[in-house]
Enzyme design. Sequence first.
Site, PDB file in Angstrom:
ATOM      1  N   HIS A 105      -5.642   1.444  -6.566  1.00 26.74           N
ATOM      2  CA  HIS A 105      -5.145   2.566  -5.758  1.00 26.74           C
ATOM      3  C   HIS A 105      -6.295   3.217  -4.980  1.00 26.74           C
ATOM      4  O   HIS A 105      -6.525   4.428  -5.086  1.00 26.74           O
ATOM      5  CB  HIS A 105      -4.453   3.601  -6.652  1.00 26.74           C
ATOM      6  CG  HIS A 105      -3.442   4.428  -5.908  1.00 26.74           C
ATOM      7  ND1 HIS A 105      -2.300   4.907  -6.487  1.00 26.74           N
ATOM      8  CD2 HIS A 105      -3.406   4.876  -4.616  1.00 26.74           C
ATOM      9  CE1 HIS A 105      -1.597   5.608  -5.606  1.00 26.74           C
ATOM     10  NE2 HIS A 105      -2.247   5.590  -4.460  1.00 26.74           N
ATOM     11  N   ASP A 111      -2.178  -2.530  -4.124  1.00 28.88           N
ATOM     12  CA  ASP A 111      -3.074  -1.395  -4.349  1.00 28.88           C
ATOM     13  C   ASP A 111      -2.397  -0.312  -5.178  1.00 28.88           C
ATOM     14  O   ASP A 111      -3.055   0.634  -5.618  1.00 28.88           O
ATOM     15  CB  ASP A 111      -3.520  -0.806  -3.007  1.00 28.88           C
ATOM     16  CG  ASP A 111      -4.599   0.264  -3.171  1.00 28.88           C
ATOM     17  OD1 ASP A 111      -5.630  -0.036  -3.815  1.00 28.88           O
ATOM     18  OD2 ASP A 111      -4.407   1.381  -2.666  1.00 28.88           O
ATOM     19  N   VAL A 114       0.837  -1.195   0.000  1.00 27.18           N
ATOM     20  CA  VAL A 114       0.000   0.000   0.000  1.00 27.18           C
ATOM     21  C   VAL A 114       0.872   1.245   0.000  1.00 27.18           C
ATOM     22  O   VAL A 114       0.402   2.342   0.302  1.00 27.18           O
ATOM     23  CB  VAL A 114      -0.965   0.029   1.213  1.00 27.18           C
ATOM     24  CG1 VAL A 114      -2.055  -1.015   1.073  1.00 27.18           C
ATOM     25  CG2 VAL A 114      -0.188  -0.149   2.526  1.00 27.18           C
ATOM     26  N   ARG A 163       4.045   2.536  -2.537  1.00 27.04           N
ATOM     27  CA  ARG A 163       4.151   3.074  -3.879  1.00 27.04           C
ATOM     28  C   ARG A 163       4.549   1.939  -4.824  1.00 27.04           C
ATOM     29  O   ARG A 163       5.288   1.028  -4.445  1.00 27.04           O
ATOM     30  CB  ARG A 163       5.202   4.196  -3.951  1.00 27.04           C
ATOM     31  CG  ARG A 163       4.706   5.533  -3.420  1.00 27.04           C
ATOM     32  CD  ARG A 163       3.644   6.115  -4.343  1.00 27.04           C
ATOM     33  NE  ARG A 163       3.151   7.421  -3.914  1.00 27.04           N
ATOM     34  CZ  ARG A 163       2.069   7.596  -3.191  1.00 27.04           C
ATOM     35  NH1 ARG A 163       1.378   6.563  -2.752  1.00 27.04           N
ATOM     36  NH2 ARG A 163       1.650   8.815  -2.893  1.00 27.04           N
ATOM     37  N   GLU A 188      -0.001   3.204 -13.618  1.00 22.98           N
ATOM     38  CA  GLU A 188      -1.418   3.287 -13.263  1.00 22.98           C
ATOM     39  C   GLU A 188      -2.148   4.184 -14.257  1.00 22.98           C
ATOM     40  O   GLU A 188      -1.627   5.256 -14.598  1.00 22.98           O
ATOM     41  CB  GLU A 188      -1.583   3.844 -11.837  1.00 22.98           C
ATOM     42  CG  GLU A 188      -1.002   2.928 -10.781  1.00 22.98           C
ATOM     43  CD  GLU A 188      -1.179   3.449  -9.358  1.00 22.98           C
ATOM     44  OE1 GLU A 188      -1.859   4.492  -9.171  1.00 22.98           O
ATOM     45  OE2 GLU A 188      -0.643   2.827  -8.419  1.00 22.98           O
ATOM     46  N   SER A 242      -7.057   2.073  -1.475  1.00 24.48           N
ATOM     47  CA  SER A 242      -7.058   1.625  -0.083  1.00 24.48           C
ATOM     48  C   SER A 242      -7.342   2.753   0.903  1.00 24.48           C
ATOM     49  O   SER A 242      -7.844   2.501   2.000  1.00 24.48           O
ATOM     50  CB  SER A 242      -5.719   0.969   0.260  1.00 24.48           C
ATOM     51  OG  SER A 242      -4.650   1.891   0.124  1.00 24.48           O
ATOM     52  N   ALA A 243      -7.046   3.993   0.523  1.00 20.18           N
ATOM     53  CA  ALA A 243      -7.242   5.119   1.443  1.00 20.18           C
ATOM     54  C   ALA A 243      -8.541   5.855   1.218  1.00 20.18           C
ATOM     55  O   ALA A 243      -8.890   6.752   2.002  1.00 20.18           O
ATOM     56  CB  ALA A 243      -6.088   6.107   1.292  1.00 20.18           C
TER      57      ALA A 243
END
Length: 331
Positions: free
Chosen positions: A280, A256, A230, A232, A261, A282-283
């Site tokens: 991307h 993630d 999680v 970079r 990307e 997870s947050a």
Amino acid sequence: MTDSSTPRVLVLSGEPPPGLESLEGQAELRLVGEDRLAAELPAADALLVWDFATDALPEAWPRAGGPRWVHTASAGVDRLMFPALVESDTVLTNARGVFEQPIAEYVAGWVIALAKDFAGTYARQRDRVWQHRVTERVGGTRAVVVGGGPIGRACARTLAALGLRVSLVGRTARADDPEVGRVHAFDELDALLPEADWVVCAAPLTERTRDMFDARAFALMKRGARFLNVGRGPLVVEDDLLAALRSGRLGGAALDVFREEPLPADSPLWDAPGLLVSPHMSADTTTWLDDLAAVFVDNFGRWRAGRPLRNVVDKKLGYVPYATPADGGHR
């Protein structure tokens, strides 16, 4: 400033961010896209990088003038570590405080999903197959969390609450950390990997950490261990991870973040055995945009009043140094 009472604040975004209404009358907010960034930056007092995935800032950064403060609506600042900004007197801040617990919850969900084979359960339900199976216990297993900042610490605390035995690895060792007890230095990672059932990467991207999880690191892990990232994308050599999954060296993984990307449709990672792919996210929670805006608004008030800013990035290190509450710091 352009005016002592109304600083000019550029907002790099394709559309107006939510939550900035309270700044009306306190700042001249100017919404700009990448195409206008170079023209607007020289006269700006501050810059809010709301579009934190942009790569336009290095080329657009002015040779003279420009913002005295840059705030990015992200935890990672690697895209902003270009020489002109790093060497300038511009203060850089980030959105630390928004993402930690959501990411920790996501990591905990991954651990449970992999241990309990939820993917296998979903597949059998889809195929209407009733097949009793046994799954693994999570409590009592060992996790190594790499990244001693607030995200790594939140992951360590959350996994420990599930009963895992957690070792936290950071930039420097600390024997009596008030939050997690002991923090191991990066130099100790090689000795920790062979005992880990779970390896969680939550490190910032720096020259030291780039490509840190490669074939050598995966070979050190016990056979069947799981790897989660999680942090970079460039922290991981993806071809080496793919080989470790295909060989069975790793028992599973969850990513993630990726080197490219969005992940290309023809990437072999989509079909890698035992790999969970998420885009991307997870947050990102239902309130994350408002939460991001709140951090900027709070820092704007501090900036205008001449008070110390939250989340000031050490531009030599490439991240916000972590200070525990016992050190007088904040999370």
